[in-house]
Design an enzyme around this catalytic site. Structure first.
Site, PDB file in Angstrom:
ATOM      1  N   LYS A 288       1.049  -1.424   0.044  1.00  0.00           N
ATOM      2  CA  LYS A 288      -0.123   0.136   0.538  1.00  0.00           C
ATOM      3  C   LYS A 288       1.109   1.409   0.004  1.00  0.00           C
ATOM      4  CE  LYS A 288      -4.279   1.395   1.650  1.00  0.00           C
ATOM      5  NZ  LYS A 288      -5.049   1.204   2.961  1.00  0.00           N
ATOM      6  N   GLU A 377     -19.571  -5.716  10.476  1.00  0.00           N
ATOM      7  CA  GLU A 377     -20.413  -4.953  10.813  1.00  0.00           C
ATOM      8  C   GLU A 377     -21.601  -5.889  11.481  1.00  0.00           C
ATOM      9  OE1 GLU A 377     -18.633  -2.712   7.237  1.00  0.00           O
ATOM     10  OE2 GLU A 377     -19.826  -4.439   7.715  1.00  0.00           O
ATOM     11  N   ARG A 405     -25.662  -2.158   7.425  1.00  0.00           N
ATOM     12  CA  ARG A 405     -24.930  -3.398   6.412  1.00  0.00           C
ATOM     13  C   ARG A 405     -25.323  -4.243   7.523  1.00  0.00           C
ATOM     14  NH1 ARG A 405     -19.801  -3.499   3.872  1.00  0.00           N
ATOM     15  NH2 ARG A 405     -20.474  -5.365   2.286  1.00  0.00           N
TER      16      ARG A 405
END
Length: 636
Positions: A288, A377, A405
């Protein structure tokens, strides 16, 4: 290696000639490394101008080039998960010169958007959707009698969500020719990236190995025991040399680990596997922030950045909200730490939003009482429910858009059982540049219709603290929803103090108009009220709503106005209307809030202005309604 973000447009002669992937495919393979360098520099330059997601895009430069070079896009479909990493994809697909408009009103979206480009095959913003979407496209392709390729690019973070594995389980059942590329950029799945694993990764992705594999399986199909033994042997080999066993068990042909920054390897492997039959998973490892020293050393801190402003602009004092005021997330974070010291039963939970929600200090001070469950979630809420069953006090910090969600878990696992869980809901209302995928436009609507829940909307920093205390002391599910960024700058007392549940606060007493304002709309409502000498209530509670305040306002005013930073349909204003209807009131009510459409990205202040939720817009709406009422009375 770039050590700073370019402030002038870098020289990009190869990139300047690419207006579509078809142009990219005209290049010689030997030119692609230089193109990757140009693409990385141009990406840094653009994000420096506009702000936005940086680290993920830098990490997939080589992968993006290789995918568009090997696959016949847009005929072949690329499905990006989340979309943080899609900036290089946008640049290579005809949007190079528009990149400086990204995340700005009227400009490019922050994430892939189907309406923006035929190359954006699926609109995203939330995590872990790519495999399900790609599988649906595969089935649709088969039913339509077509043969194009479909590739899902999924990050290792997205693999922490159950939805990704639900889709993989279904893909193995359907045996569709789907290719998932697992972009492992956080070392969260594998650490054994070296010569041996890289060699075997390329071997398993080679044409010769897969030709032999397919042929031997056809022969061994006549001898089921021999086929099972061969399958087990292959899985054991992969299990010893790579982390692919779990994917093999799910029914995927696992190939990896591949260096995601080696264009020659990516080109070779993708060319070899693009025509393989059945579910395939290619595991690559990337870094990243690759190519920018600051982002490589701090990939989490530089996941996204604001724009690199010129010196003169950086010195300007921001207007509107108090420059020295803490953000709402900081108010919550401070409250969380103080409450954690007061009560050892407090347990803080977040689904991969710890830093954004202001929980870093708590995680350091109380590591045993802090749980970041990753992008999960649904699990976060049911995990909290389990803690509450054992007499603990879970505090779930979650963004409004992501609480959507886990709605079933909110209803079935927490509210139905009346469990003692406090929700700290950040990013309520409009969030600006990230657009409709991240806006918290619906939480008041979908929360207040559920039994047992206490729903609160604080109007400033001190109110946030007060209502968090109130929700914590309450036994049962409670939610405090607050916006992104800073508030109006109210002084914070620091005292532990709760307020009476279901009671509004009269902020201003006026004439014939009463404004019932919720949360972030109290400040502009107070400003607008001066023009009409209006009464203003800070309603505080959406559920239970203050019926006495509503009836008092209805008894003594000619017009009631409700204002909320939530969808009008089913929101707080609707709750006011239900009370009036119940008690038989017949007086004009003006409901102001977010309109019945998805609002595209822009600066939050501009977006609120455009939908009439700033002080001037509220005043204009009231004025228009008063004129209409006056005209109506004359007609009668």
């Amino acid at each position: 290696m770039l050590t700073e973000i370019p402030t002038t447009r870098p020289e990009t002669p190869l990139l300047d000639e690419i207006d579509s992937p078809a142009d990219l495919r005209e290049l010689e393979t030997g030119q692609l490394e230089a193109l990757a360098d140009e693409l990385r520099a141009y990406l840094l330059y653009c994000v420096g101008k506009t702000g936005g997601h940086l680290g993920a895009g830098l990490g997939v430069v080589e992968l993006t080039i290789a995918l568009h070079y090997i696959f016949d896009t847009p005929n072949d479909r690329l499905v990006w998960d989340v979309g943080h990493q899609a900036y290089p994809h946008k640049i290579l697909t005809g949007r190079r010169e528009s990149m400086q408009t990204i995340r700005q009103a009227g400009g490019l979206a922050a994430f892939p958007a189907r309406a923006e480009s035929e190359y954006d095959t699926f609109g995203v913003g939330h995590s872990s959707t790519a495999t399900s979407a790609a599988l649906g496209m595969m089935v649709g392709r088969r039913m339509n009698g077509k043969s194009h390729k479909i590739v899902a690019v999924v990050g290792d973070g997205a693999m922490t969500a159950g939805m990704a594995f639900e889709a993989m389980n279904h893909a193995a059942h359907l045996e569709e020719d789907i290719l998932i590329i697992l972009n492992d950029n956080n070392m969260s799945i594998s650490h054994n990236v070296g010569g041996l694993s890289n060699y075997f990764g390329r071997l398993w992705a080679s044409k010769s190995y897969n030709f032999f594999r397919a042929g031997s399986r056809k022969v061994l199909a006549r001898a089921p025991k021999a086929l099972r033994a061969a399958d087990q042997t292959e899985k054991y080999m992969k299990g010893m040399l790579s982390p692919g066993t779990v994917f093999d068990q799910l029914g995927f042909n696992y190939m990896g680990i591949i260096n995601g920054h080696s264009l020659p390897q990516l080109l070779e492997v993708l060319a070899n596997i693009k025509d393989l039959k059945g579910p395939q998973l290619l595991h690559i490892v990337t870094q990243k922030g690759k190519g920018y020293s600051e982002s490589e050393s701090d990939p989490f801190g530089l996941h996204a950045i604001g724009k690199v402003a010129p010196l003169a602009e950086a010195k300007k004092v921001p207007g509107g909200k108090a420059a020295g005021a803490p953000a709402y997330s900081q108010v919550f974070g401070q409250w969380l730490c103080e409450t954690g010291r007061r009560d050892e039963k407090l347990v803080a939970i977040t689904p991969a939003m710890g830093q954004g929600s202001g929980m870093v200090e708590f995680s350091r001070e109380f590591p045993d009482r802090f749980h970041d469950v990753a992008i999960a979630e649904q699990h976060a809420l049911t995990f909290a429910a389990g803690l509450a069953c054992e007499g603990l006090k879970p505090v779930v910090a979650i963004y409004s858009t992501f609480l959507q969600r886990a709605y079933d878990q909110f209803i079935h696992d927490i509210s139905l059982q009346n469990l003692d869980v406090l929700f700290a809901i950040d990013r309520a209302g409009l969030v600006g540049e990230d657009g409709p995928t991240h806006a918290g436009s619906f939480d008041l609507t979908y929360l207040r219709c559920v039994p047992n829940i206490l729903v609160m909307a604080p109007s400033d920093e001190e109110e946030t603290r007060l209502l968090l205390c109130t929700g914590y002391e309450h036994t049962g599910p409670a939610a405090v929803r607050y916006p992104r960024g800073k508030g109006p700058g109210a002084a914070i007392s620091g005292d532990w103090k709760s307020v009476p549940i279901g009671k509004a606060v009269l902020r201003r007493r006026g004439g014939t108009v009463a404004i019932l304002a919720f949360g972030s709309m109290v400040a502009p409502a107070l400003e607008a009220a001066q023009e009409f000498d209006a009464t203003v209530y800070d309603m505080r509670f959406v559920k239970p709503i203050d019926e006495d305040a509503i009836r008092t306002a209805a008894d003594s005013h000619d017009l009631l106005v409700t204002v909320e930073e939530n969808a009008i349909m089913g929101g707080a204003g609707a709750a006011v209307g239900e009370v009036l209807l119940h008690y038989g009131y017949q007086l004009p009510v003006l409901q102001l809030g977010l309109p019945d459409r998805f609002l595209e990205h822009g600066k939050p202040a501009d977006m609120l202005r455009d939908v009439g939720l700033d002080a001037r817009g509220i005043s204009a709406s009231i004025s228009t309604r008063l004129k209409a009422e006056k005209t109506s009375r004359r007609a009668v």
